[in-house]
Design a protein around this motif. Structure first.
Motif, PDB file in Angstrom:
ATOM      1  N   ALA A  94      -1.386  14.673  -0.972  1.00  0.00           N
ATOM      2  CA  ALA A  94      -2.507  13.878  -0.468  1.00  0.00           C
ATOM      3  C   ALA A  94      -2.101  12.403  -0.356  1.00  0.00           C
ATOM      4  N   CYS A  95      -1.323  11.923  -1.311  1.00  0.00           N
ATOM      5  CA  CYS A  95      -0.830  10.549  -1.248  1.00  0.00           C
ATOM      6  C   CYS A  95       0.081  10.350  -0.033  1.00  0.00           C
ATOM      7  N   LEU A  96       0.939  11.335   0.226  1.00  0.00           N
ATOM      8  CA  LEU A  96       1.844  11.235   1.374  1.00  0.00           C
ATOM      9  C   LEU A  96       1.070  11.296   2.686  1.00  0.00           C
ATOM     10  N   VAL A  97       0.050  12.148   2.744  1.00  0.00           N
ATOM     11  CA  VAL A  97      -0.780  12.225   3.945  1.00  0.00           C
ATOM     12  C   VAL A  97      -1.463  10.882   4.196  1.00  0.00           C
ATOM     13  N   LEU A  98      -1.974  10.262   3.145  1.00  0.00           N
ATOM     14  CA  LEU A  98      -2.630   8.967   3.281  1.00  0.00           C
ATOM     15  C   LEU A  98      -1.641   7.899   3.743  1.00  0.00           C
ATOM     16  N   ALA A  99      -0.422   7.923   3.196  1.00  0.00           N
ATOM     17  CA  ALA A  99       0.595   6.944   3.594  1.00  0.00           C
ATOM     18  C   ALA A  99       0.956   7.097   5.065  1.00  0.00           C
ATOM     19  N   ASN A 100       1.211   8.326   5.492  1.00  0.00           N
ATOM     20  CA  ASN A 100       1.543   8.562   6.896  1.00  0.00           C
ATOM     21  C   ASN A 100       0.367   8.217   7.800  1.00  0.00           C
TER      22      ASN A 100
ATOM     23  N   SER B 140       0.830  -1.205   0.000  1.00  0.00           N
ATOM     24  CA  SER B 140       0.000   0.000   0.000  1.00  0.00           C
ATOM     25  C   SER B 140       0.865   1.255   0.000  1.00  0.00           C
ATOM     26  N   LEU B 141       1.906   1.263   0.839  1.00  0.00           N
ATOM     27  CA  LEU B 141       2.805   2.418   0.887  1.00  0.00           C
ATOM     28  C   LEU B 141       3.568   2.568  -0.424  1.00  0.00           C
ATOM     29  N   LEU B 142       3.996   1.453  -0.992  1.00  0.00           N
ATOM     30  CA  LEU B 142       4.725   1.497  -2.253  1.00  0.00           C
ATOM     31  C   LEU B 142       3.863   2.121  -3.358  1.00  0.00           C
ATOM     32  N   LEU B 143       2.619   1.680  -3.451  1.00  0.00           N
ATOM     33  CA  LEU B 143       1.735   2.209  -4.490  1.00  0.00           C
ATOM     34  C   LEU B 143       1.453   3.697  -4.280  1.00  0.00           C
ATOM     35  N   LEU B 144       1.271   4.097  -3.025  1.00  0.00           N
ATOM     36  CA  LEU B 144       1.025   5.517  -2.746  1.00  0.00           C
ATOM     37  C   LEU B 144       2.235   6.362  -3.116  1.00  0.00           C
ATOM     38  N   MET B 145       3.435   5.857  -2.838  1.00  0.00           N
ATOM     39  CA  MET B 145       4.642   6.600  -3.182  1.00  0.00           C
ATOM     40  C   MET B 145       4.840   6.682  -4.699  1.00  0.00           C
ATOM     41  N   ARG B 146       4.534   5.597  -5.391  1.00  0.00           N
ATOM     42  CA  ARG B 146       4.633   5.635  -6.855  1.00  0.00           C
ATOM     43  C   ARG B 146       3.627   6.625  -7.440  1.00  0.00           C
ATOM     44  N   LEU B 147       2.421   6.632  -6.894  1.00  0.00           N
ATOM     45  CA  LEU B 147       1.405   7.561  -7.372  1.00  0.00           C
ATOM     46  C   LEU B 147       1.819   8.999  -7.094  1.00  0.00           C
TER      47      LEU B 147
ATOM     48  N   VAL C  97       0.088   4.393   8.398  1.00  0.00           N
ATOM     49  CA  VAL C  97       1.036   3.893   9.389  1.00  0.00           C
ATOM     50  C   VAL C  97       0.625   4.347  10.793  1.00  0.00           C
ATOM     51  N   GLY C  98       0.250   5.618  10.922  1.00  0.00           N
ATOM     52  CA  GLY C  98      -0.191   6.124  12.217  1.00  0.00           C
ATOM     53  C   GLY C  98      -1.397   5.369  12.742  1.00  0.00           C
ATOM     54  N   TYR C  99      -2.322   5.013  11.850  1.00  0.00           N
ATOM     55  CA  TYR C  99      -3.514   4.263  12.253  1.00  0.00           C
ATOM     56  C   TYR C  99      -3.135   2.891  12.812  1.00  0.00           C
TER      57      TYR C  99
ATOM     58  N   TRP D 119      11.875   6.637  -5.159  1.00  0.00           N
ATOM     59  CA  TRP D 119      12.730   6.202  -4.042  1.00  0.00           C
ATOM     60  C   TRP D 119      12.956   7.332  -3.031  1.00  0.00           C
ATOM     61  N   PRO D 120      13.332   8.541  -3.466  1.00  0.00           N
ATOM     62  CA  PRO D 120      13.503   9.621  -2.486  1.00  0.00           C
ATOM     63  C   PRO D 120      12.235   9.934  -1.690  1.00  0.00           C
ATOM     64  N   LEU D 121      11.071   9.862  -2.339  1.00  0.00           N
ATOM     65  CA  LEU D 121       9.829  10.105  -1.599  1.00  0.00           C
ATOM     66  C   LEU D 121       9.587   9.021  -0.560  1.00  0.00           C
ATOM     67  N   ALA D 122       9.879   7.781  -0.901  1.00  0.00           N
ATOM     68  CA  ALA D 122       9.688   6.694   0.059  1.00  0.00           C
ATOM     69  C   ALA D 122      10.548   6.893   1.298  1.00  0.00           C
ATOM     70  N   ILE D 123      11.765   7.399   1.108  1.00  0.00           N
ATOM     71  CA  ILE D 123      12.688   7.570   2.232  1.00  0.00           C
ATOM     72  C   ILE D 123      12.209   8.668   3.193  1.00  0.00           C
ATOM     73  N   THR D 124      11.280   9.521   2.754  1.00  0.00           N
ATOM     74  CA  THR D 124      10.773  10.551   3.677  1.00  0.00           C
ATOM     75  C   THR D 124       9.987   9.939   4.829  1.00  0.00           C
ATOM     76  N   LEU D 125       9.631   8.667   4.743  1.00  0.00           N
ATOM     77  CA  LEU D 125       8.940   7.988   5.846  1.00  0.00           C
ATOM     78  C   LEU D 125       9.898   7.483   6.920  1.00  0.00           C
TER      79      LEU D 125
END
Length: 451
Positions: A431-437, A342-349, A440-442, A361-367
């Motif tokens: 919005a994708c990053l907010v959903l990803a974070n 799920s996180l991978l798809l959100l980061m790709r989007l 995980v927070g949930y 890849w750089p966006l994924a590392i922001t997590l």
């Protein structure tokens, strides 16, 4: 040069000059580690009346899993991989063994970038199956086995180096991720290095086999200080904790960095910390048990596996059946796959919406801040559990957990926001990053508050 950087440079140079003292400290840590690991495994299991201060087994459990590992992770975020270069017993033993070994070249198979991810995942799953946080024998098997493997690798490859630490250590990849957040690192000025001003010092022994001249950031550096001042081009300096992540690119990151973060540090680790309190785990196990009974398959319900394969301590009424083992592996695997994918798809989007698919890849590392906070929350849960067994109420723990989780989410979102500074569709990508974070927070909210 600022006063802080001047002080840090002196500190780095002092580490180089006092290398012998650092080696002595390493051997002291090795001795302490060996006592905590071996002696409790030889003692009888503690009774229900035993307490930290009168039982060595419980004290060792608290020191290892309640203090040692949570605060090693914290030290990586604060000081880079200082633990690896100055204190780690496995690294010290592997380097020592390599001085007397065969000194073979490092095979290409050993240098495969995916080993740290695979080792972390397998160690995490196996640790849950044998209850590594709860029993000294299990801790000796996993940690002691890792140490023996480090020594064997040292005896085989690259004389005087730490091949184990560079390529095979189960936590090396995790430490490399977290070290990117460190506010200090050994900076290399390549131009000054090439100018090679006199006088030259003897070439330093970089135990983790780094090309010092081209070293960028703190991810791979073990912060041992051996190269400080080399050619007047290597200095310990302060920096922004955001710098390395914000300046990373698809060319400076390995795909395995993001895979380890999304599937291992976040997905698998959350499942490992969660399954003991998860109603989903209980529902899965009950459904499978009913199906087995209905089909008259009773052997998976037996708890006759040896302790080194599945938890088996009948004297404490703590034994896993074969069904328990299957459900643990299934739950952890589903947690890693579902959350990681799920996180991978959100980061790709998000990367596509930004107008630069290479940003993935750089966006994924922001997590990374959220991943590190999750590991700390999960490991420190053992700290809290053991202290509560001692009668301490610790009413401040839940607010502290909430504050840490919110701060980590905010940090990760800010890093993502800065990475998307020039995005063509920044609000949608954010919005994708907010959903990803939020996803995980949930997961952590469920563990500490929802369930």
């Amino acid at each position: 040069m600022s006063d802080l950087n001047l002080w840090l440079q002196r500190l780095g140079d002092g580490m180089r000059r006092h290398g012998a003292t650092i080696r002595a400290v390493q051997w002291a840590v090795v001795l302490f580690y060996a006592v905590l690991l071996v002696v409790p495994a030889l003692l009888p299991l503690p009774s229900s009346q035993a307490r930290l201060l009168d039982n060595l087994t419980l004290l060792a459990q608290f020191l290892f899993w309640g203090i040692w590992w949570p605060f090693v992770l914290l030290s990586i975020v604060l000081f880079g991989r200082l633990w690896c270069g100055v204190l780690c017993p496995e690294g010290a033993l592997s380097e020592w063994a390599s001085q007397y070994g065969k000194g073979l070249g490092v095979p290409r198979g050993v240098r495969w970038a995916g080993w740290p991810t695979l080792a972390f995942c397998l160690t995490t799953i196996y640790g849950q199956l044998i209850s590594v946080y709860d029993y000294a024998q299990a801790a000796l098997l996993i940690l002691g086995g890792s140490t023996v493997a480090a020594v064997i690798v040292g005896l085989l490859f690259a004389r005087g180096k730490r091949v184990w630490c560079r390529y095979l250590c189960p936590v090396s990849g995790v430490f490399a991720l977290l070290a990117r957040l460190a506010p200090v690192h050994f900076q290399v000025d390549e131009q000054r290095w090439l100018e090679n001003p006199a006088p030259r010092r003897p070439p330093p022994n970089c135990a983790p086999l780094l090309d010092i001249r081209r070293m960028r950031g703190a991810a791979d550096c073990h912060a041992c200080g051996r190269c400080s001042g080399q050619r007047d081009a290597v200095r310990l300096i302060a920096r922004s904790s955001n710098e390395e992540i914000l300046h990373s690119s698809a060319t400076t990151l390995s795909p395995w960095d993001a895979r380890l973060l999304l599937f291992g540090v976040i997905g698998l680790a959350m499942g490992a910390f969660q399954w003991t309190v998860s109603p989903w785990f209980i529902a899965m196990k009950q459904s499978l048990a009913q199906w087995l009974v209905a089909h008259e398959l009773f052997w998976p319900l037996q708890d006759n596996a040896p302790w080194w394969l599945l938890t088996h301590y009948p004297q404490l009424n703590d034994s896993f059946s074969w069904l328990d083992g299957f459900c643990i592996v299934a739950y952890l695997g589903m947690s890693a796959l579902l959350l990681g994918t799920s996180l991978l798809l959100l980061m790709r989007l998000a990367a596509r919406l930004s107008g630069d698919p290479a940003q993935y890849w750089p966006l994924a590392i922001t997590l990374t801040p959220l991943g590190g906070a999750g590991l700390f929350l999960g490991l420190s849960a053992t700290t809290v559990k053991l202290l509560r067994y001692e009668g301490l109420l610790l009413d401040w723990v839940q607010p502290a957990r909430a504050a840490l989780l919110v701060a980590a989410i905010a940090w990760s979102l800010w890093l993502g926001y800065k990475r998307l500074e020039h995005a063509t569709r920044r609000p949608l990508a954010m919005a994708c990053l907010v959903l990803a974070n939020g996803l995980v927070g949930y997961g952590w909210w469920l563990q500490f508050w929802g369930w």
